[in-house]
Design an enzyme around this catalytic site. Structure first.
Site, PDB file in Angstrom:
ATOM      1  N   PHE A  30       0.810  -1.219   0.000  1.00  0.00           N
ATOM      2  CA  PHE A  30       0.000   0.000   0.000  1.00  0.00           C
ATOM      3  C   PHE A  30       0.849   1.276   0.000  1.00  0.00           C
ATOM      4  CE2 PHE A  30      -1.540  -3.391   2.781  1.00  0.00           C
ATOM      5  CZ  PHE A  30      -2.488  -3.936   1.930  1.00  0.00           C
ATOM      6  N   CYS A  31       1.985   1.227  -0.688  1.00  0.00           N
ATOM      7  CA  CYS A  31       2.884   2.383  -0.773  1.00  0.00           C
ATOM      8  C   CYS A  31       3.285   2.857   0.618  1.00  0.00           C
ATOM      9  CB  CYS A  31       2.232   3.525  -1.564  1.00  0.00           C
ATOM     10  SG  CYS A  31       1.929   3.143  -3.283  1.00  0.00           S
ATOM     11  N   ASN A  32       3.471   1.905   1.546  1.00  0.00           N
ATOM     12  CA  ASN A  32       3.877   2.250   2.906  1.00  0.00           C
ATOM     13  C   ASN A  32       4.844   1.171   3.398  1.00  0.00           C
ATOM     14  OD1 ASN A  32       4.096   2.853   5.667  1.00  0.00           O
ATOM     15  ND2 ASN A  32       2.003   3.604   5.772  1.00  0.00           N
TER      16      ASN A  32
END
Length: 837
Positions: A414-416
């Site tokens: 999740f781009c994290n």
């Protein structure tokens, strides 16, 4: 209460007393979100849905009013300017502030707003007697925040990642305040809500950093500014800038409204705006400038100063109607927060209490607390599913199954990356090794050496319903729980009473996987039991022969199979296999995932006539030539398409075939083929291959092979499922085989014995096994009718304990380049070599 009782609306109401927004919520959903009927959309953290009334009001507005460029002074331009300024005030009102305190700078989204701060902040690289600026960010930050260090690193600015617990554990007892002798500017960034876990960080951290009480500001003299990443938070929660006067707040409006999707904003505290410096200036940002010398004066208005060129004024006008729709349907952001939190809490309670028949938990949930309050937890639930032996089921397998059930979720990291590492226990070294193993952000490589590379996320929006939760929970129970379904009643009761976080026990510890062989034990046990049912007496000895029973080619990708008895082996696989494909009017490849009627098109290859014939019921056949001499296509239009993420060069096959396909499929489309002089290599080269095998328009490898014994086992599992098959008659063998769309079908092996092979020889051709085929929802398409069913994917998933693989990929070994002369024949004997043979 059993699981089905707990999934009732009555049980839900006991956990959530603020559902809906008054009136008949069901009617509102049916009127405003009809396009989502039959779909459980649970990806609101990525983008929420827009109501139909928003579009109607917006299109009525722009079709009856004349809006011009706001930089002009005509009546139409003035109307645009005044409307845009009205929307700015509306945005500030939504965040409980005014233009006296904040300015709204419109951008293309949150990421563009972050980039603007990174490029405009007055970073100091330091001098001999004074330290430079620090760029600090919470490790639980989105990629777009961490990516700001790309700008700071080039300036010699120190980037300092801060773990969430360090903020308070390393804080000072008293406020440090500003140091008049040091005015070095520093920037601290943190998310109001984690887009990974939904954890809400205290908004009081804003004042704590500004006052230099919290770490790292308490240790570093200078002037501290705070960037509050509010993109995830504002989708379902109120944000008052009176309570947390952050200096910079980036947002994306599609996360709140769903539409418009290409618009965001940077809210800038007016007292902090003066420090931002620009180097580039575009139209509308200059009060005056000279083209003949370096002379430029910026405009005074903060918004105008940073909005280069003409803003997306029609999108901004749409925001006016977005606010109207949101408040008309829900009343307030507080109501949205209560509604969505209730849904998330209920889902968390049941999923975290759900158990396999042997009592083991079904899910490993990644959260800091127990969803006690909407103040500390957003409407996001992040997890991985576990099999009955406690091993993690790869997220890509869950993703495939949710698509089959019309449940929309998000998977991966999740781009994290920071939160992903922290919750999944992935070290930085392991992240680097995962990259070397071929895993990159956004792909479907969910397990590396048995360890998860990501997880599954469900998130709720203001129009989410109880039925969305119910469908999701029943899906998990049906597809991933070893029966009988059980519930940990003690844990459930504990969660219902909303115990404090300190009461959290170790009932669901982090899963530790040491052997690196996911599902191995469970698969072996299940396979042995199935073999006993079939009366198999054990596997064949190494080198013993099997038989090739069927050969299929698929001349047009995703269309019907063409069965042959003898067929040449070409340099890309079976000659003319997946040599053509159908694309829509935008040049996007059509597959049975999007257009199931493709399976009703029956291509036939006539080698003697040098033609490919297209046939379908009720249609006269058409043909295209087979020739692959690129010189004959010198004048053909070259097309660029994508197959499985790869960019391929193709040629259009003409208007006659395009017209035939368009008539049959009921939409504009074209037939294209791969250029004969274009080469595409297999992404994952087999370990002992000198060169990467060359591919046609296939997804993964040159050949797919399945085993009749494995098909029979799946049929047996389907017949034994009490609630499977959706009331349909059991699929016959040929129907199951056709759904798996293999090139080669073999007999004589044990079920799934082929999983352990490394090489095989068919006739005179030697093949390498390139890996298992991860099955997608296409096997749920009846190849005779084009209709969708959930079998055999459900039974296959249940048998493989969530790891949905069936069949193996092959590539031929042709050291002398003579594969073209080889011919495969039905009835040929096959000699297989197991791994380590």
């Amino acid at each position: 209460m059993d699981f089905h009782d707990l999934c009732s609306f009555e049980s839900f109401q006991q956990c959530c007393d603020q559902y809906g927004y008054g009136g008949n919520f069901r009617d509102v959903v049916e009127q405003e979100f009809r396009r989502s009927k039959g779909v459980a959309y649970l990806d609101h953290a990525a983008a929420t849905l827009y109501p139909e009334s928003l579009l109607r009001d917006y299109f009525r507005d722009i079709s009856t009013n004349l809006y011009g460029n706001p930089h002009s002074h005509s009546p139409s331009s003035s109307l645009t300017h005044d409307t845009v300024e009205r929307v700015r005030d509306r945005v500030l009102q939504h965040f409980n502030t005014t233009s006296k305190e904040y300015s709204v700078i419109f951008t293309s989204g949150c990421t563009a707003a972050l980039k603007l701060v990174a490029e405009s902040f007055p970073w100091s690289s330091g001098a001999k007697r004074e330290a430079g600026s620090f760029f600090c960010y919470l490790t639980d930050s989105h990629t777009s925040v961490v990516g700001m260090r790309g700008r700071t690193a080039a300036l010699g600015v120190v980037a300092l990642p801060v773990a969430p617990q360090e903020l308070t554990t390393r804080a000072k007892d008293r406020v440090q305040g500003e140091d008049a002798s040091c005015q070095t500017p520093h920037l601290f960034c943190y998310p109001a809500q984690s887009n990974f876990s939904g954890r809400k960080y205290p908004l009081s951290h804003v004042r704590g950093i500004q006052a230099r009480r919290l770490y790292p500001a308490c240790d570093l003299p200078g002037r501290w500014f705070v960037l509050l990443d509010a993109a995830s938070h504002v989708g379902c929660s109120p944000l008052s800038l009176q309570d947390c006067p952050a200096d910079f707040i980036p947002i994306s409006f599609y996360k709140i409204f769903g539409f418009p999707s290409g618009l965001g904003a940077l809210l800038v505290r007016n007292d902090a705006a003066g420090i931002l410096k620009k180097s580039y200036f575009g139209g509308g940002t200059a009060a005056a400038y000279l083209s003949g010398e370096d002379y430029y004066v910026q405009v005074e208005n903060i918004s105008d100063r940073f909005e280069d060129g003409t803003v997306s004024f029609l999108d901004i006008i749409a925001l006016n109607h977005a606010f109207e729709s949101l408040y008309r349907i829900t009343g307030s952001m507080h109501n949205i927060q209560q509604h969505t939190f209730g849904l998330a809490r209920y889902t968390y309670m049941l999923l975290s209490s759900l158990c396999h028949g042997n009592g083991r938990p079904v899910a490993q949930i990644y959260t800091e607390g127990q969803f006690e309050s909407p103040i500390t937890q957003g409407a996001i639930l992040n997890f991985n599913l576990l099999d009955s032996s406690g091993q993690i089921i790869g997220y890509s397998q869950v993703d495939r199954m949710t698509s089959l059930y019309n449940i929309h979720v998000r998977t991966g990291c999740f781009c994290n990356t920071g939160a992903c590492q922290a919750f999944l226990g992935i070290s930085s070294q392991q992240m680097k090794r995962n990259l070397q193993a071929g895993h990159v952000c956004g792909d479907n490589m969910d397990l590396v050496d048995g360890q998860p590379t990501g997880s599954v996320r469900v998130s709720f929006g203001y129009m989410s319903t109880f039925e969305d939760c119910q469908n999701f929970l029943k899906f998990v129970a049906e597809c991933f729980v070893e029966k009988p379904v059980t519930v940990d009643q003690v844990r459930l009761q504990k969660l219902k009473t909303a115990g404090s976080p300190s009461e959290e026990s170790n009932e669901h510890p982090s899963v530790e996987i040491s052997n690196g062989q996911i599902h191995k034990g469970a698969e072996k046990k299940s396979t042995e039991a199935s073999r006993k049912r079939f009366g198999h007496g054990g596997s064949k000895r190494p080198g013993e022969a099997y038989t090739l029973t069927n050969i299929y080619i698929y001349p047009i990708k995703s269309c019907s199979a063409y069965e042959v008895q003898d067929w040449p082996v070409g340099p890309l696989g079976l000659l003319y296999d997946r040599g053509w494909m159908v694309v829509n009017h935008n040049g996007v490849c059509l597959s049975q995932k999007r257009e199931t009627r493709l399976c009703l098109i029956r291509p036939q290859v006539h080698l003697a006539a040098n033609k490919l014939f297209l046939q379908a019921s009720g249609m006269e056949s058409v043909s295209v030539p087979l020739e692959d001499d690129v010189r004959l296509h010198a004048d053909s239009r070259v097309c660029h398409s994508k197959v499985c993420g790869d960019r391929v060069e193709t040629m259009d096959c003409g208007d006659e075939a395009a017209s035939w396909l368009s008539d049959f499929l009921g939409q504009p489309c074209r037939l294209i083929r791969q250029r004969p002089d274009y080469t595409r290599e297999m992404k994952k080269k087999p370990a002992d291959a000198a060169d990467s095998p060359l591919l046609s328009l296939v997804n993964e490898a040159q050949y797919l092979m399945i085993n009749r014994a494995s098909v029979a086992l799946i049929q047996d599992l389907m017949s034994s499922r009490q609630d499977g098959c959706e009331g349909h008659q059991l699929l016959h063998t040929q129907s199951v085989i056709s759904r798996f769309r293999a090139n080669l079908v073999i007999a004589g092996a044990e079920p799934f014995e082929e999983d352990n092979w490394s090489h095989l020889i068919i006739g005179d051709t030697r093949f390498m096994v390139a890996g298992r085929c991860g099955r997608c929802q296409m096997i749920g398409v009846d190849q005779d009718t084009g209709t969708k069913t959930k079998e055999p994917l459900i039974s296959l998933s249940a048998y493989r304990t969530g790891k949905v693989t069936f069949g193996v990929y092959l590539s031929h070994q042709d050291p002398e380049g003579s594969a073209r002369a080889n011919v495969l024949s039905v009835g040929s004997l096959i000699r297989a070599e197991p791994h380590n043979y």
